[in-house]
Design an enzyme around this catalytic site. Structure first.
Site, short mmCIF file in Angstrom:
data_model
loop_
_atom_site.label_atom_id
_atom_site.label_comp_id
_atom_site.label_asym_id
_atom_site.label_seq_id
_atom_site.Cartn_x
_atom_site.Cartn_y
_atom_site.Cartn_z
N LYS A 188 6.83 4.58 13.25
CA LYS A 188 6.78 5.58 14.32
C LYS A 188 8.19 6.10 14.55
O LYS A 188 9.15 5.35 14.37
CB LYS A 188 6.28 4.94 15.62
CG LYS A 188 4.84 4.49 15.54
CD LYS A 188 4.35 4.05 16.91
CE LYS A 188 3.04 3.33 16.80
NZ LYS A 188 2.92 2.16 17.64
N ARG A 229 13.92 -0.33 16.58
CA ARG A 229 13.36 -1.45 17.31
C ARG A 229 13.25 -2.63 16.35
O ARG A 229 12.72 -2.48 15.24
CB ARG A 229 11.97 -1.09 17.82
CG ARG A 229 11.30 -2.28 18.45
CD ARG A 229 9.82 -2.11 18.53
NE ARG A 229 9.24 -3.28 19.17
CZ ARG A 229 8.01 -3.70 18.94
NH1 ARG A 229 7.24 -3.06 18.10
NH2 ARG A 229 7.55 -4.76 19.55
N HIS A 283 4.35 -6.21 32.21
CA HIS A 283 4.09 -5.26 31.11
C HIS A 283 2.70 -5.60 30.58
O HIS A 283 2.51 -6.57 29.85
CB HIS A 283 5.16 -5.43 30.02
CG HIS A 283 4.94 -4.56 28.82
ND1 HIS A 283 5.76 -3.49 28.50
CD2 HIS A 283 3.98 -4.58 27.86
CE1 HIS A 283 5.31 -2.91 27.40
NE2 HIS A 283 4.23 -3.56 26.99
N GLY A 335 -0.23 -4.26 28.46
CA GLY A 335 -0.85 -3.35 27.50
C GLY A 335 -1.78 -4.18 26.63
O GLY A 335 -2.30 -5.20 27.09
N ASN A 336 -1.98 -3.78 25.37
CA ASN A 336 -2.74 -4.64 24.46
C ASN A 336 -2.08 -6.00 24.36
O ASN A 336 -2.72 -7.03 24.39
CB ASN A 336 -2.80 -4.00 23.07
CG ASN A 336 -3.89 -2.97 23.00
OD1 ASN A 336 -4.97 -3.18 23.56
ND2 ASN A 336 -3.61 -1.87 22.34
N ARG A 365 -5.49 -11.61 22.04
CA ARG A 365 -4.77 -12.89 21.98
C ARG A 365 -5.19 -13.79 23.14
O ARG A 365 -5.41 -13.31 24.25
CB ARG A 365 -3.26 -12.66 22.07
CG ARG A 365 -2.69 -12.08 20.80
CD ARG A 365 -1.22 -11.73 20.97
NE ARG A 365 -1.00 -10.33 20.67
CZ ARG A 365 0.12 -9.66 20.94
NH1 ARG A 365 1.14 -10.27 21.50
NH2 ARG A 365 0.22 -8.39 20.63
N ASP A 419 -10.40 -3.43 24.57
CA ASP A 419 -9.81 -2.28 25.26
C ASP A 419 -10.19 -2.30 26.75
O ASP A 419 -11.37 -2.29 27.09
CB ASP A 419 -10.35 -1.01 24.58
CG ASP A 419 -9.68 0.24 25.09
OD1 ASP A 419 -8.96 0.88 24.32
OD2 ASP A 419 -9.90 0.59 26.28
N ARG A 461 -10.14 -0.16 29.14
CA ARG A 461 -10.98 0.93 29.65
C ARG A 461 -12.46 0.63 29.41
O ARG A 461 -13.30 0.81 30.30
CB ARG A 461 -10.63 2.25 28.97
CG ARG A 461 -9.73 3.13 29.79
CD ARG A 461 -9.25 4.28 28.99
NE ARG A 461 -8.65 3.82 27.74
CZ ARG A 461 -7.81 4.52 27.01
NH1 ARG A 461 -7.50 5.73 27.36
NH2 ARG A 461 -7.29 4.02 25.90
N GLY A 519 -1.17 -1.66 32.98
CA GLY A 519 -0.38 -1.73 34.23
C GLY A 519 -0.20 -0.37 34.86
O GLY A 519 -0.25 -0.22 36.09
N GLU A 576 10.34 2.47 26.12
CA GLU A 576 11.17 1.63 25.25
C GLU A 576 11.99 2.49 24.29
O GLU A 576 13.13 2.16 23.98
CB GLU A 576 10.27 0.66 24.47
CG GLU A 576 9.70 -0.42 25.38
CD GLU A 576 8.42 -1.06 24.85
OE1 GLU A 576 7.38 -0.38 24.88
OE2 GLU A 576 8.48 -2.22 24.42
P1 ADP Z 1 0.18 -1.53 23.24
O1 ADP Z 1 0.45 -2.95 23.62
O2 ADP Z 1 -0.67 -1.40 22.00
O3 ADP Z 1 1.39 -0.61 23.28
P2 ADP Z 1 -0.70 0.04 25.53
O4 ADP Z 1 0.47 -0.23 26.41
O5 ADP Z 1 -0.84 1.41 24.97
O6 ADP Z 1 -0.81 -1.04 24.38
O7 ADP Z 1 -2.01 -0.31 26.37
C1 ADP Z 1 -3.28 -0.19 25.83
C2 ADP Z 1 -4.29 -0.67 26.87
O8 ADP Z 1 -4.21 0.16 28.03
C3 ADP Z 1 -5.74 -0.65 26.39
O9 ADP Z 1 -6.40 -1.84 26.77
C4 ADP Z 1 -6.30 0.52 27.19
O10 ADP Z 1 -7.67 0.39 27.44
C5 ADP Z 1 -5.51 0.40 28.49
N1 ADP Z 1 -5.65 1.61 29.29
C6 ADP Z 1 -5.19 2.85 29.02
N2 ADP Z 1 -5.60 3.73 29.99
C7 ADP Z 1 -6.34 3.01 30.88
C8 ADP Z 1 -7.02 3.31 32.09
N3 ADP Z 1 -7.05 4.55 32.59
N4 ADP Z 1 -7.65 2.31 32.74
C9 ADP Z 1 -7.64 1.06 32.25
N5 ADP Z 1 -7.01 0.69 31.11
C10 ADP Z 1 -6.37 1.65 30.43
#
Ligand code: ADP
Length: 409
Positions: free
Chosen positions: A14, A91, A208, A210-211, A241, A283, A285, A333, A385
């Site tokens: 990326k 990175r 933090h 995310g995934n 995980r 995921d 969402r 978050g 980041e």
């Molecule tokens: P990565 O660790 O791959 O960088 P991200 O920080 O992009 O991950 O986060 C991805 C996660 O954020 C997924 O689980 C996604 O479903 C969640 N997510 C994104 N938008 C929303 C939302 N509006 N509501 C709830 N979860 C969300």
């Protein structure tokens, strides 16, 4: 001053091109399926249409060449010549104990990153490929490496050691390193700036989520604990995980199911977390949608995720003997009002008083979501980041006098 930020993975890469003068992103994009004859380059220039190209890209050197060609493309590019790029920032996931901050790349730095291949076998070799691909394509450009682990090098031994025989640490470097450091550092600095308070005087818990997900206890601007450990598997429940579990489960599961070490590793990293409990998705969402529709397993997955996060916040308040600011960042978050509300409404004993209306509204911006009287400020701070990597690269290159004079090229 233009800085190209690169995040090289084993089969993907990326990039973002920053103009440091006005702190803007000129273009971003990615190359996927490196090593295949159907590799995909997606290029998103600011204020021009997105471009997608499918072609044979067999290695990282070719991938970087294609990216550079795109950046100077007469129609889709943003630069006239490659030499308009003043520096490249990478990175790097693992800096071990050798790197406590970002550094300029030289042969010694590359040697140290290679020594850490054992600790980050999926990531560090790919980062070296990225660095060497830039060397081949742009031999004179200064390069900087920014480590996910560096921010956590301030953890005291009581936080970073595991209670196992010291030989594991001395001989094999088995200890907690932590990850997402660039993000934890960025959002803690932004939190202090947003509140107009001195970072040195604040106790901040950064989440933090995310995934991949981790927390950090940041005291006076320094990480004193973080939830990921020797690898990014420790700590919170994540998309795929497991996070924390009884280590005795590993030999037990291997015996019961006749699994190899590789299979257990894969189970804990790729087939656990939200995915394992919901049975359908990693995921958030989709988990929230299924929960709203009454799906029991999705509800349990959400509850476990939230419960484990809330326990860690309590633990980090204890680690710092208090907390002034709680920050939410990354995909979940920043976007999941449900998760933030579920966590905060059961942390009132800490002095957290969430404003439900503020929690529901606003997106993509730095904002407070606690009530004015709340003892703990609760903030949402979008992480960035790539910007941190560009900033560190700029600072280091400038300090060393490696900036080119500002001439038209
Ligand atoms: P990565 O660790 O791959 O960088 P991200 O920080 O992009 O991950 O986060 C991805 C996660 O954020 C997924 O689980 C996604 O479903 C969640 N997510 C994104 N938008 C929303 C939302 N509006 N509501 C709830 N979860 C969300």
């Amino acid at each position: 001053m233009r800085i190209l930020v690169i995040n090289a993975g084993s089969s993907s890469l990326k990039y973002q091109l920053f103009d440091m003068a006005n702190e803007t992103v000129l273009a971003k994009g990615k190359v996927e399926r490196i090593g295949m004859d159907t590799a995909i380059l997606t290029h998103e220039p600011d204020s021009k249409p997105e471009v997608r190209e499918v072609s044979e890209i067999l290695d990282h050197t070719t991938a970087i060449r294609r990216v550079l060609d795109m950046l100077v493309h007469p129609r889709d590019g943003l630069l006239r010549v490659i030499s308009e790029i003043d520096a490249v920032g990478h990175r790097v996931v693992h800096g071990g104990e050798a790197f406590k901050g970002s550094v300029l790349v030289d042969s010694e730095v590359k040697r140290e990153i290679k020594k850490l291949f054992d600790l980050a076998p999926l990531h560090n070799p790919a980062h070296i490929l990225g660095i060497e691909a830039v060397e081949t394509n742009m031999p004179h450009v200064p390069q900087v490496v920014v480590f996910d682990t560096a921010f956590h090098q301030t953890m005291p031994p009581a936080a970073y050691l595991y209670p196992v025989p010291m030989a594991f640490y001395r001989k094999h470097k088995v200890r907690r390193y932590g990850f997402h450091g660039t993000s934890h550092q960025y959002v803690s600095e932004r939190a202090a700036a947003f509140l107009g308070r001195s970072l040195e005087q604040l106790k901040i818990i950064t989440c933090h989520i995310g995934n991949g997900a981790s927390l950090s206890a940041v005291m006076g601007g320094k990480s004193v604990d973080t939830s990921m450990g020797m690898t990014p598997l420790e700590g919170l429940m994540m998309g795929t995980r497991s996070g924390d579990l009884d280590p005795a489960i590993v030999p037990y599961a291997m015996g019961k199911e006749d699994l190899t070490i590789g299979e257990v590793n894969s189970m804990l990293n790729r087939h656990s977390g939200l995915l394992a409990i919901s049975g359908t998705s990693s995921d958030m969402r989709e988990i929230e949608e299924a929960k709203a529709a009454g799906d029991k397993q999705a509800t349990l997955a959400f509850d476990m995720f939230e419960y484990r996060l809330r326990k860690y916040i309590g633990a980090y308040a204890a680690a710092m003997d208090g907390v002034d600011v709680l920050v939410f960042t990354a995909g979940i978050g920043e976007n999941s009002e449900l998760l933030r509300r579920s966590v905060c409404e059961r942390l009132t004993f800490l002095g957290i008083d969430l404003d439900e209306e503020l929690n529901r509204t606003g997106s993509g911006t730095e904002r407070t979501i606690s009530r004015p009287g709340s003892r703990v400020e609760v903030l949402v701070i979008p992480t960035n980041e790539e910007w941190m990597i560009a900033r560190d690269t700029y600072v280091l290159v400038k300090e060393r006098g490696l900036l080119k004079p500002n001439v038209v090229q």
